[in-house]
Write a protein that holds these residues in place. Sequence first.
Motif: not given
Length: 340
Positions: A165-167, A144-146, A172-173
Motif C-alpha cells: 500500500a505504501r509503495a 540511495d535515491g533510486h 515505488l517499483r
Amino acid sequence: MRSVVHTRRGDPAEVLDVREEAGRPHPGAGEVLVRLLVRPVHPGDLVAVEGGLPGLPDQESKPLIPGVEGMGVVESSGAGVRAPRPGERVAVFPAPGTWAEYVVVPAERAVPVPDEVGDDTAALMLVNPLTLLMLHRAVEQALDGHDGPVVQTAAGSSVGRLVAARADRQGLRLVNLVRSAAGARALRELFPAQPVISTSDADWREQVRRATGGEGARAVLDCVGGSLTQDLAALLADGGTLIGYGRLGSGGTALDDLPFVNRGLTIRGVTIWHWTDRTAVQRAEDVAFAVDLARTSPELLEVAARYDLADVKAAVEHARRPGKSGTVLLTSPPETGGTR
C-alpha cells in the motif's frame, strides 16, 4: 486473572496452557495497569515460544506469558502518572506478556485510542505499522535515491500488504512474491499496478527477472529466509541489499553460499525491537503515523479471526494456516469488557 503461559520452549500448540490465578498485578511509579480486551497472534510471538529468537534467556521452567501488543482499558495508575487516565482505551507496545487479562506497562507505552478506531483495529495499531516504517527506512537507505526495483516476499502477509500500500502511494517499483497462485490472484485484486508472482510457479525466478527489467532488484525485503535466501540473493543487482526481518521459511542457507563479496551485496537485519532505540521525539512521530493509519485505513489492519483466550491453541493453528489473510486475535470474554 487468566493468562496463557509456557514453561518450556517448543511447538506453541504443545507447550501453551491457560492458567487462572487470583488477584492481578499492581502498577508501580510511572506505570499503568491495563485490562486487556484484544491481542494479536504475531508470527514473532510464535517464534519466541519456539525459542527461535537469538538472545532469549534460558527459561528454567519459569512460566512465561507470550505477546507484546494489545489493546484494553486503563484500570489504575501508579504514582506520577497523569495520562492516560483510568477508563481510557489504550494500545500497548512494547508490553511483554499481553496474552493475559492484565498487564502493567510504563505509561508512555500506553497509546490512547481515538474514538473512531475500533478495538480490533487498535489491537493491531502499533507493531505492524511501526515495522512498516522501519522497513521503509531500510529500503530508502538501500535504494540511495533510486526508485527500485524492490522485491518483497510474503507479500500477502499483514506487513506485506502495508508495504504494498505504501509503495502504491509513493510510486515505488515493487515486485511481490507469494507462495500460491490463489494468493497471487487475491493480491493482484488489491494492487493491480504491482507485479505479483507465485513461487509455486516453476519459472518464478525468471518472472522476477522480467518484472525487474532484467536489471535485478536493488533491495529485497524478506521475512521468509531459510532455503529461499540463496534464490533471493541471486535476484539482487550487484551492490543490492537483502533486508531480512523474519524467519517464516524452512531449511537454511550458509553465509558462505552467498556471493556477497564478489557482487558487493549487503545483508541487513531489521527487527521491531530496535524501534525502542529511536529518540523519544522520533518514537512519538512514528506512533502518530501508526494512529493515523488506523484512523484512515483500518482495512489495512485486517483481522483473520477472533478467539477467546482459552482457545489459544485453536488460534495458533489458525495463525499458521497457509494462505491466511489478516491477523488472528485473542480476546477476553464479554463480561470483562465490550468491544467496538
